[in-house]
Design a protein around this motif. Structure first.
Motif, PDB file in Angstrom:
ATOM      1  N   LEU A  61      78.897 -32.106  15.227  1.00  0.00           N
ATOM      2  CA  LEU A  61      79.064 -31.999  13.779  1.00  0.00           C
ATOM      3  C   LEU A  61      78.574 -30.643  13.277  1.00  0.00           C
ATOM      4  O   LEU A  61      79.200 -30.041  12.402  1.00  0.00           O
ATOM      5  CB  LEU A  61      78.314 -33.128  13.078  1.00  0.00           C
ATOM      6  N   ASP A  62      77.470 -30.165  13.826  1.00  0.00           N
ATOM      7  CA  ASP A  62      76.968 -28.849  13.415  1.00  0.00           C
ATOM      8  C   ASP A  62      77.974 -27.744  13.719  1.00  0.00           C
ATOM      9  O   ASP A  62      78.147 -26.805  12.932  1.00  0.00           O
ATOM     10  CB  ASP A  62      75.646 -28.538  14.117  1.00  0.00           C
ATOM     11  N   GLU A  63      78.665 -27.864  14.852  1.00  0.00           N
ATOM     12  CA  GLU A  63      79.677 -26.867  15.214  1.00  0.00           C
ATOM     13  C   GLU A  63      80.914 -26.992  14.333  1.00  0.00           C
ATOM     14  O   GLU A  63      81.594 -26.002  14.045  1.00  0.00           O
ATOM     15  CB  GLU A  63      80.053 -27.016  16.687  1.00  0.00           C
ATOM     16  N   MET A  82      89.521 -33.714  13.894  1.00  0.00           N
ATOM     17  CA  MET A  82      88.501 -34.017  14.902  1.00  0.00           C
ATOM     18  C   MET A  82      87.486 -35.015  14.364  1.00  0.00           C
ATOM     19  O   MET A  82      87.023 -35.900  15.092  1.00  0.00           O
ATOM     20  CB  MET A  82      87.821 -32.722  15.357  1.00  0.00           C
ATOM     21  N   LEU A  83      87.153 -34.882  13.073  1.00  0.00           N
ATOM     22  CA  LEU A  83      86.199 -35.814  12.471  1.00  0.00           C
ATOM     23  C   LEU A  83      86.778 -37.233  12.434  1.00  0.00           C
ATOM     24  O   LEU A  83      86.064 -38.215  12.690  1.00  0.00           O
ATOM     25  CB  LEU A  83      85.852 -35.336  11.056  1.00  0.00           C
ATOM     26  N   GLU A  98      76.398 -41.252   9.941  1.00  0.00           N
ATOM     27  CA  GLU A  98      76.187 -39.819  10.116  1.00  0.00           C
ATOM     28  C   GLU A  98      77.464 -39.047   9.784  1.00  0.00           C
ATOM     29  O   GLU A  98      77.420 -37.992   9.134  1.00  0.00           O
ATOM     30  CB  GLU A  98      75.750 -39.530  11.555  1.00  0.00           C
ATOM     31  N   ILE A  99      78.608 -39.574  10.203  1.00  0.00           N
ATOM     32  CA  ILE A  99      79.889 -38.925   9.914  1.00  0.00           C
ATOM     33  C   ILE A  99      80.206 -39.014   8.419  1.00  0.00           C
ATOM     34  O   ILE A  99      80.682 -38.043   7.819  1.00  0.00           O
ATOM     35  CB  ILE A  99      81.007 -39.543  10.773  1.00  0.00           C
ATOM     36  N   LEU A 104      80.740 -36.261   3.146  1.00  0.00           N
ATOM     37  CA  LEU A 104      80.385 -36.126   1.733  1.00  0.00           C
ATOM     38  C   LEU A 104      79.594 -34.852   1.450  1.00  0.00           C
ATOM     39  O   LEU A 104      79.762 -34.236   0.396  1.00  0.00           O
ATOM     40  CB  LEU A 104      79.589 -37.352   1.277  1.00  0.00           C
ATOM     41  N   LYS A 105      78.761 -34.446   2.387  1.00  0.00           N
ATOM     42  CA  LYS A 105      77.973 -33.231   2.205  1.00  0.00           C
ATOM     43  C   LYS A 105      78.860 -31.992   2.146  1.00  0.00           C
ATOM     44  O   LYS A 105      78.531 -31.007   1.455  1.00  0.00           O
ATOM     45  CB  LYS A 105      76.961 -33.095   3.354  1.00  0.00           C
ATOM     46  N   HIS A 106      79.995 -32.021   2.838  1.00  0.00           N
ATOM     47  CA  HIS A 106      80.885 -30.860   2.912  1.00  0.00           C
ATOM     48  C   HIS A 106      82.208 -31.109   2.184  1.00  0.00           C
ATOM     49  O   HIS A 106      83.224 -30.495   2.479  1.00  0.00           O
ATOM     50  CB  HIS A 106      81.140 -30.500   4.377  1.00  0.00           C
ATOM     51  N   ILE A 107      82.148 -31.988   1.196  1.00  0.00           N
ATOM     52  CA  ILE A 107      83.355 -32.434   0.511  1.00  0.00           C
ATOM     53  C   ILE A 107      84.065 -31.306  -0.237  1.00  0.00           C
ATOM     54  O   ILE A 107      85.290 -31.353  -0.432  1.00  0.00           O
ATOM     55  CB  ILE A 107      83.015 -33.605  -0.447  1.00  0.00           C
ATOM     56  N   LYS A 108      83.333 -30.267  -0.610  1.00  0.00           N
ATOM     57  CA  LYS A 108      83.947 -29.166  -1.366  1.00  0.00           C
ATOM     58  C   LYS A 108      84.991 -28.418  -0.548  1.00  0.00           C
ATOM     59  O   LYS A 108      85.850 -27.732  -1.107  1.00  0.00           O
ATOM     60  CB  LYS A 108      82.890 -28.192  -1.877  1.00  0.00           C
ATOM     61  N   TYR A 109      84.938 -28.546   0.766  1.00  0.00           N
ATOM     62  CA  TYR A 109      85.909 -27.861   1.622  1.00  0.00           C
ATOM     63  C   TYR A 109      87.180 -28.688   1.835  1.00  0.00           C
ATOM     64  O   TYR A 109      88.151 -28.200   2.407  1.00  0.00           O
ATOM     65  CB  TYR A 109      85.277 -27.536   2.977  1.00  0.00           C
TER      66      TYR A 109
END
Length: 238
Positions: A61-63, A82-83, A98-99, A104-109
């Motif tokens: 996930l970090d990658e 991939m997600l 975790e997914i 949600l943390k990166h929802i702006k993208y």
């Protein structure tokens, strides 16, 4: 070289000359359009799926953040593919959560309709249905951001496939008068899918609300109905 860069290189090797210009027009990347400043390199979705299937098991996930935060559209879509594959293969609740948190943390993208539609119901929709908790989707439906509103209604595709329609109807009504055509299309699309599962549910909804529905939404919703019935709705004879 990071694994994210390996994926980016794999996508670069699949670029079709001239396709990026076509995609930038199709996804409305001009000034003032909904996809303004989005960048394309010209890779087909089937090729992106192939790359995603090759790397999703090994990339972390970090990658994935490096790809999901890229200005290049195909990088973001491949990251989301991939997600989705990771989520579908994750059976434990902790791994799934975790997914969800990552999404949600990166929802702006996740900021174009194909990025939303490819990922949200297979991740958010399934998670909320299986955990019998609609709070995430309700919050997205109340958002001021159009892409988040679209996520909420499209995520209910999973509920529709399971024969549950209340969230779809609630979200469609909540944003029925949204100013953007992309929301009208999403609302109509999900209502149509509901009708394919249960036509009575759709007809009951239409009979109450079709006269206030934006034309695009109505056309999408009634697309699979009998032609005479379609015309009756379009001409206001019901």
């Amino acid at each position: 070289m990071t694994l994210a860069k390996v994926v980016a290189k794999a996508l670069a090797d699949l670029v079709i000359p001239g396709k990026a210009e076509i995609m930038q027009t199709f996804f409305k990347t001009g000034k003032g359009e909904y996809g303004e400043n989005d960048l394309f390199i010209g890779v087909t979705v089937p090729d992106q799926r192939s790359v995603a299937k090759e790397f999703y098991k090994t990339i972390t996930l970090d990658e994935l953040i490096e790809l999901l935060s890229s200005k290049i559209h195909e990088h973001r879509l491949t990251a989301l593919l991939m997600l989705v594959y990771k989520f579908e293969k994750t059976k434990d609740k902790i791994g799934q959560k975790e997914i969800i948190d990552f999404y949600l943390k990166h929802i702006k993208y996740i900021n174009n309709w194909d990025l939303v539609d490819t990922s949200c119901y297979k991740i958010l929709g399934r998670y909320c249905f299986e955990n019998q908790d609609s709070k995430i989707l309700e919050s997205l439906s109340d958002s001021d951001d159009m892409w988040e509103k679209r996520m909420a209604i499209v995520a209910t595709m999973h509920h529709i496939k399971k024969g549950k329609f209340e969230l779809t109807k609630t979200f469609a009504l909540k944003n029925l008068k949204h100013p953007h055509d992309l929301m009208h299309k999403a609302n109509g699309w999900l209502l149509r899918e509901m009708g394919k599962m249960n036509e009575t549910e759709l007809l009951d909804f239409l009979n109450l609300h079709y006269k206030e529905m934006p034309r695009t939404c109505l056309r999408y919703a009634i697309e699979k109905l009998d032609e005479e019935l379609r015309q009756n709705y379009l001409k206001g004879r019901i």
